[in-house]
Structures are given as structure tokens and as C-alpha cells.
Design a protein around this motif. Sequence first.
Motif, PDB file in Angstrom:
ATOM      1  N   TYR A  34       0.814  -1.217   0.000  1.00 36.49           N
ATOM      2  CA  TYR A  34       0.000   0.000   0.000  1.00 36.49           C
ATOM      3  C   TYR A  34       0.847   1.268   0.000  1.00 36.49           C
ATOM      4  CZ  TYR A  34      -4.123  -2.829   0.785  1.00 36.49           C
ATOM      5  OH  TYR A  34      -5.129  -3.734   0.622  1.00 36.49           O
ATOM      6  N   THR A  35       2.117   1.125   0.383  1.00 38.24           N
ATOM      7  CA  THR A  35       2.938   2.326   0.547  1.00 38.24           C
ATOM      8  C   THR A  35       4.178   2.376  -0.352  1.00 38.24           C
ATOM      9  OG1 THR A  35       4.015   1.191   2.387  1.00 38.24           O
ATOM     10  CG2 THR A  35       2.253   2.751   2.931  1.00 38.24           C
ATOM     11  N   ALA A  36       4.785   1.230  -0.649  1.00 39.22           N
ATOM     12  CA  ALA A  36       6.063   1.233  -1.383  1.00 39.22           C
ATOM     13  C   ALA A  36       5.886   1.899  -2.746  1.00 39.22           C
ATOM     14  CB  ALA A  36       6.579  -0.190  -1.552  1.00 39.22           C
ATOM     15  N   ASN A  45       4.651   5.458   6.287  1.00 38.97           N
ATOM     16  CA  ASN A  45       3.212   5.537   6.068  1.00 38.97           C
ATOM     17  C   ASN A  45       2.821   6.938   6.528  1.00 38.97           C
ATOM     18  OD1 ASN A  45       2.879   5.450   8.982  1.00 38.97           O
ATOM     19  ND2 ASN A  45       3.343   3.257   8.802  1.00 38.97           N
ATOM     20  N   GLY A  46       1.547   7.240   6.478  1.00 39.66           N
ATOM     21  CA  GLY A  46       1.160   8.596   6.844  1.00 39.66           C
ATOM     22  C   GLY A  46       0.976   8.796   8.335  1.00 39.66           C
ATOM     23  N   LYS A  47       1.088   7.694   9.077  1.00 35.07           N
ATOM     24  CA  LYS A  47       0.761   7.751  10.498  1.00 35.07           C
ATOM     25  C   LYS A  47       1.983   7.881  11.411  1.00 35.07           C
ATOM     26  CE  LYS A  47      -2.576   5.528  13.508  1.00 35.07           C
ATOM     27  NZ  LYS A  47      -3.300   4.283  13.742  1.00 35.07           N
ATOM     28  N   PHE A  48       3.013   7.079  11.148  1.00 37.75           N
ATOM     29  CA  PHE A  48       4.217   7.069  11.992  1.00 37.75           C
ATOM     30  C   PHE A  48       4.793   8.474  12.224  1.00 37.75           C
ATOM     31  CE2 PHE A  48       6.150   2.480  11.935  1.00 37.75           C
ATOM     32  CZ  PHE A  48       4.934   1.962  12.348  1.00 37.75           C
ATOM     33  N   PRO A  49       4.925   9.293  11.164  1.00 39.93           N
ATOM     34  CA  PRO A  49       5.525  10.617  11.391  1.00 39.93           C
ATOM     35  C   PRO A  49       4.708  11.471  12.359  1.00 39.93           C
ATOM     36  CG  PRO A  49       5.323  10.155   9.043  1.00 39.93           C
ATOM     37  CD  PRO A  49       4.598   9.068   9.755  1.00 39.93           C
ATOM     38  N   LEU A  50       3.396  11.314  12.313  1.00 41.48           N
ATOM     39  CA  LEU A  50       2.542  12.090  13.220  1.00 41.48           C
ATOM     40  C   LEU A  50       2.731  11.624  14.656  1.00 41.48           C
ATOM     41  CD1 LEU A  50      -0.720  12.235  11.041  1.00 41.48           C
ATOM     42  CD2 LEU A  50       0.945  14.076  11.443  1.00 41.48           C
ATOM     43  N   VAL A  51       2.877  10.307  14.800  1.00 38.79           N
ATOM     44  CA  VAL A  51       3.052   9.744  16.145  1.00 38.79           C
ATOM     45  C   VAL A  51       4.402  10.158  16.734  1.00 38.79           C
ATOM     46  CG1 VAL A  51       3.227   7.606  17.486  1.00 38.79           C
ATOM     47  CG2 VAL A  51       1.517   7.795  15.647  1.00 38.79           C
ATOM     48  N   LEU A  67       4.224  13.829   2.868  1.00 40.41           N
ATOM     49  CA  LEU A  67       3.753  13.558   1.502  1.00 40.41           C
ATOM     50  C   LEU A  67       3.213  12.143   1.319  1.00 40.41           C
ATOM     51  CD1 LEU A  67       6.745  15.159  -0.463  1.00 40.41           C
ATOM     52  CD2 LEU A  67       4.721  16.287   0.474  1.00 40.41           C
ATOM     53  N   THR A  68       3.576  11.245   2.229  1.00 38.09           N
ATOM     54  CA  THR A  68       3.226   9.840   2.054  1.00 38.09           C
ATOM     55  C   THR A  68       1.729   9.581   1.818  1.00 38.09           C
ATOM     56  OG1 THR A  68       5.193   9.049   3.180  1.00 38.09           O
ATOM     57  CG2 THR A  68       3.322   7.553   3.167  1.00 38.09           C
TER      58      THR A  68
END
Lengths: 131, 387, 349
Positions: free
Chosen positions: C152-154, C239-245, C262-263
Amino acid sequence: MEKASASSWRRMEERYNLLANECKNCGAVYFPQRIVCRKCGRHTKMESRKLSGNGTVYSYTRTHSPADAFEEESPYLIGVIELDEGPRVEGHIVENGKEVTIGTKVRPVFRRMYADGEEGLIHYHFKFAPV
Amino acid sequence: MRDVAIVGIGLTRFGERWEHGLRELMAEAGVKALTDARIESKDVEIVYGSTMASGRFAGQEHVAALLADQMGLKNVPAVRIENACASGGSALRQGYLAVAGGIHDIVVVGGVEKMTDVTTAEATTALGGAGDQEWELAQGITFPGLYALMAKRHMHEYGTTEEQLASVAVKNHENASKNKYAQFRKKITIDDVLKSRVVSDPLKVFDCSPISDGAAVVVLAPLEKARQYNDTPITIAASSQASDTLRLAEREKLTEVKAAQIAASGAYRTAKVSPKDINLAEVHDCFTIAEIMAMEDLGFFEKGKAAKAIFEGETALNSRLSVNTSGGLKGCGHPVGATGIKQAVEVVMQLRGEAGERQVSNAEVGLTHNVGGSGATAVVHIMKRSN
Amino acid sequence: MAGIIGYGAYIPCYRIKAEEIARVWNDDAESIKKGLNIREKSVPGIDEDAATIAVEAARNAVKHAGIAATDLGAIYVGSESHPYVVKPTATIVSQAVGAGNNLTAADLEFACKAGTAGIQMLMGMTESGMIKYGMAIGADTSQGRPGDALEYTASAGGAAFIIGKEKSEQIAEILATASFTSDTPDFWRREGASFPSHGGRFTGEPAYFKHITSAANLLFEKTGFKPSDFSHAVFHQPNGKFPLVVAKQLGFSEEQVRTGLLTPFIGNTYSGASLLGLAAVLDKARPGEKIFVTSFGSGAGSDSFAIEVAEGIEGKRGRISSIDGMINGSKIYVDYSVYLRNRNSIKKS
């Protein structure tokens, strides 16, 4: 298709960077490069000149019956591009969602052209993208 | 300069000749031509053999010696002439020059190609060698691609339509249906062409000449001695050739083959005829667009007017000008090295009055137009019935 | 200190939506989109690879910097999808940007942080006077095994940064850098393997979070900066979540992270990820603003940077197309089968 390293390598500046040459006698610009000026009809001083790679689609076609080594990419779009500096050159036109027709403006991009099978060299080349 | 005549012709059936290799095809056409010319093998002074890519198609180079040998010609000098799809026409011209110049009397010119032993992709690549290897083929630009680029531009500049392109194929299949040597004997419709698979748009399968096996041979002699060998020798009134850049994009225009224009004007000048004097023409219709450009380059129609004229039947058999009575490359087949010589064989048959069902009624002056690559070589011959 | 003279980026125009991948594997698209904070990802064209992406980004960077390519003394290309195992991508790039022959070049590999490793190498080389300018690139056409969550991300993309020490030429100065490295086997790809393997949830806490927070804290200690000193924060974004965490853990607000995240729109461009995020921030940042950047490479390590935007940035704006333009410009959506074809996963022969 060429499998040898050297035959691809010696064209690298032309294929990567659209390095043309120019006749110092009459000013004609050649891409790919020429040893002898076609306009002067004789051997004159020729100097290297880098082209912008920007140009206009002069003609185009989508090829569905590929040559060897191009099977995976088929069908692909081929064009004759009239470069801003004058010379006309054949090249691939990459499909980026913009319409391609005669007169479409294009810019140069850097892409894989083909590979010598699974284990051989990858040959990189300019292609054109509609702007 | 001596006048030169064609005194013998030999042709194989063109097509997928699964049971026959290079040598059988050569022998078949060669024996017919020598018999037709009523000559003994010892009379032959030199052989010019043409093949475009026998190395790629059959793994065989050094084809002229093989051709001579397989025809039963012992120890004669044999020379291969290669000029891509114009190899045949170029070889014919070399034979013509040898006789005209007084070097040789009896000259055999033979062309052959055995194309069906390789895959379509291999054949496409081999034919691609007729273009600029480093700047066309190395970018995957095939011959249908090159002619498609010309067709697109022709359509853009002159309003040429896909239906008009298709009408060339329809006409040539119609003619081929009357030719027992032809690869395709089946008539087709405009709709068949338009609905066939796209090869390189706007060209479809039925816009393209096929992959073929075949051979063609002619025997040349000085006109002054020609009647010794044949009751109806055909004079080569002109042989003319020109070249241009190998790479298509570098030409002045994509909508014409300048080399063909130059070769044609030279031929008309030498033969002292004009386009309106020509009754029949065998032209290089490797793709339908090529016949349209040929009609214009040869001066039969004004630039941009040929497509409509062909569509309206002006070049059909026994119309104003009969074009590609053999079926052309499209209908009769295109074993590349043989094509230029097959064109001469067809014109000779027509001028002799031996073309049967497809006979042109007023056949007095005929023309052949053989093109190499996307137009880097063009050879034009004009032939007349000998007086 | 060394700084950024210019930068360039490249993102292929093809996209695949998370829904399309979910459709093939009968996954619940909504929960994946929410769980990973991802909408779609970039897909390379059939004729694109890490080298072509690196070249496009590098050419943009040279144009943006306004320097002669022949003044580049070093080119380093970081990627985990170099087209050759042996034969450098960096030489292809140097030839294609016209860097001449009088330079050093090498390929780097450190999972997703090889690009920032290149920047650190160039900082030392330029500050010491060994070279005038150097270019570090992070570019990937990353791979995810079909059916794996990574699929879903690569994605594909890259960014190039030209580093030099002449302050008047800089668009941003690198004030400090700090790194944290350990042997942590969270993600790997063996020689000859087509797809990477990973440790599942092990890639989280002991890998991504530990390394990023450790490097970040080292940087804070070294400089005395605190999160509130920065206008923007960019993190590696698998992913779009880890950076926010991780941002929250370190005390950054969502607002500080937004511009460089940007992810959700292009997926994880691996070696390109934190660099593309930085490029997106630089596209909008004002002189005097400070930017915090921390990359993460599996295996594992993080490089942290404190960057201050210089006056010179305004004069170079508009020379190349923006990251925003690449993300939201003309996009072509592909279905899963075209995606596989473009990735050379299904072949005619």
C-alpha cells in the motif's frame, strides 16, 4: 539489437544529453552529430553544441508490433520531433496523460530505452514528454 | 553505351514456402529464367545476386556464389548486391551497367529472400536494419513505425484518409487474385483493411506487405544480340538510382521520397518519356502510404492528389495507368531481396503480353520503382517493347 | 557551515489508489487508508527506475542551484533499488547531468536513509574544502511483496540536494546534524531476492521510533534547540501515520509536520521520502525559518538535521516545478494489473 557495451557507450553523450554539433562554416546544427556537414557537402570545422531537447511533435505513431527487446513496453509512442534548434529527430514520447498530436510541444526526459535481457546492460536514452 | 534487353525471366511463387529454403527458391527461379532465355549455363558471364538480410533470416551470407551454384552456373563471377529492400533493383542496375558498358554480354541477375524461418519480432528487427540502426532501430522504431510517421504527416498535410490508404491494399489484392505467383489470392474490402489489427497507427496489418519467401531472376543481353535468346526481348530504356539520408527524420520532408523523385526524373530523361507515356508501373508498396507517395514522386499525380485518385480507381488494372498489376509487394508478397527483380519480371510479362487475366491492354512502356529502407535508396527502371 | 545550494525532485505521474490494491486482496480499504493514513501511491512508468528518477531529480537540482554541473566534486546516490547490483547509479547520474569526469561518485545503501547519509558525507567534504559542491540523491522504485502491507505504501520518487559551504549561495544552512545507529534487523532484502522482508510490528517501536527519537534528542542536546524553535518538521514517512506519532512523542505539533508529510498522497518513496518532504517544505519556507529533518533507515539508523532557511531561497524560486505540482499535476491512475506490468512483475515473455 546491440548487445555490446561499447556501441552504446560511444553514443552516451548524444543519447543522454542531446549533444549535437554545429558547422562553423554554415551554422547548420546536426543531431545526431555528423563528421561532414551535409549542407556544405564537405569536411568543415564542427563544434559540439548541447541542445535543449525542447521541440514540437512533427509526426507520431503508436507502434503495436515491437522490435526485439521492446516487447514488454509495446505498444509505445514514437515521434519525429522538430527540436527548437532546428534538427529533427526520432524519439519515444512518454505518455503522461497529456494529448499528443502534430504540433504538441515536448521537453526531454531521461528513461530506460531497453535492456539486453535479464542480465545484460540497461540502455538509457532521452525520450520526450508532452508539456 | 549499348542498349540492354531482358531476354529471360524466372519467378517462384511468393509466400510461405515451408518446404523450400534459400537454395531451392534460387534454383527454381534460376532454371526458369535460363530456360526462358534459351541459354546454356556456360553462356553466363557474371551473376549479380541480391538479398537484403539472408544472414539474419537464414544465417547465410555469401549468397551470390550459392545462387550461381544452385542455378548450375559453374565458376562464374558472382557478386552480392545489398541495398535493403532496393537490393533487387540495385542488382538489376548493376547488371544493366555491365551490359550497357560492354563489359559483359550475358548477365544473370537474381534476387531471393527466405524470411519465414524466423519469428515476426526477429524479422521486424532484421528489416529494421534497413533504417538507421543507432538512431531508429536502437529506439525500437520499426519499418511499419517509420512509414506510419510518413503516413501521419501525409494525412496532416494533404488530408489523406485511412480509407484512401486502404484502397491501395484493396486494389493490389484485386490484382494479386489474378496472379498465380502471388502470396495472397483473396480479394479484400476497404472494411477488411480498416478492421484489421493496428500495427503502427494509422497502418494496420492489411496496410503492410507480408513476410514472404521467394526468388526472381532475369537474364540480360545486349539488344543487338537479344533475338538470339528470346523472340520478344524487352528493352531497358532507362536505369536510374539515387540515395538520401538513412535516417527518416533528417529528410527535408516526410511526405515524399526525394531519392525516388530524383531517380524518376533521371529515368524519364534517359528514356525520353514522360509520366503520361507510362502504361503500367510496378511500385514499391511496402506499405499503402508508400504507393501513394510513389504515385506522387513518379510524377503520375500532383503532390497530395494521388490518394484520392487511387481511391477513385484511376490506377486500377486497365484504367488510366495500371499500377502494381502483380499485386505489388502488398498482394504478391515481399521477399525483400527478390522484390526489385520481381517488379522487372512482371513488367516484362506485361510488355510481352503474357500476363493472362491481369494483362494490361495497351502495355507499351512500363516502369519499376524499388525503394530501400524508408527512402534512402530508390531505383527506377523504364522498359519498352523492343522494336 | 555547509548548506543547501539547490534541490530538485521527481515523482512519476502514475498513481494507484489504496482501494484498488485492497480490491485485489479483499482487504478493507477504509481501515487500511485510516490505519496507514494513505490514499494513493506513485508508481514508476515501465521505463523508469531509480537511475532515471535520480537523473530527473538531479537535473532539476542543478537547474535550481544555478551552478555549472562540472563544479560538482561528488555525487552520491542513495537507493535500495539501484538498477544494478554491481555498476553504479551515480555514474549514470553524473554523465546525465553533465558533471564531467573530475569528480568522485558512489552508490549508497542504507534502506530509507541513504540519501541523508550522502548529505552528511558532503557536509564534511565541502566544509573541509575537499570539494566545492556535492550532490546527494535519494531515489527509489521501492518494492512491496504482492499482498504484503508494504504494497500500500512502497512507491517511487526521489530528490537531489546540492551541498556547498559558500553562505551567499545557500538557500538554507545546515546548522547541525546528529545520527543514531544500531544493528536492528527490522527490514532487509537479501542478494537476489526480489522483495524485502520485514519484522512486522518489530519495525515500529524498537526500530523507527527508537532511532528517530534518539537522533532527534541528540540533535536537541547538541544545539540546545527545542521543537518549538522549528517552523517545520520532516520525518521519514513509511506511512502517513508514523511521522505524526513520532512528532507528537518529540513534542512537535501536527501543524509543524503537515507541509513535509507527503506519504498520504504519494506513498513511501524510501530513500526519497524524508528528502522529498524537505523539498516540499523548502518550496514554501521563508528566510529565517528553521526546519527539523530526521530520516530513518532500517537496519537501522537515523540522521537528524537542523536547517535554517537563507535569504537566497527567494531568488531561486520558480526555476523548477514544485513538489506540489508533481503531486497534484497531471496524474494517471493505473489499475492493479498495469501496476504489476509497470513493476515488471508480469511479463509477456
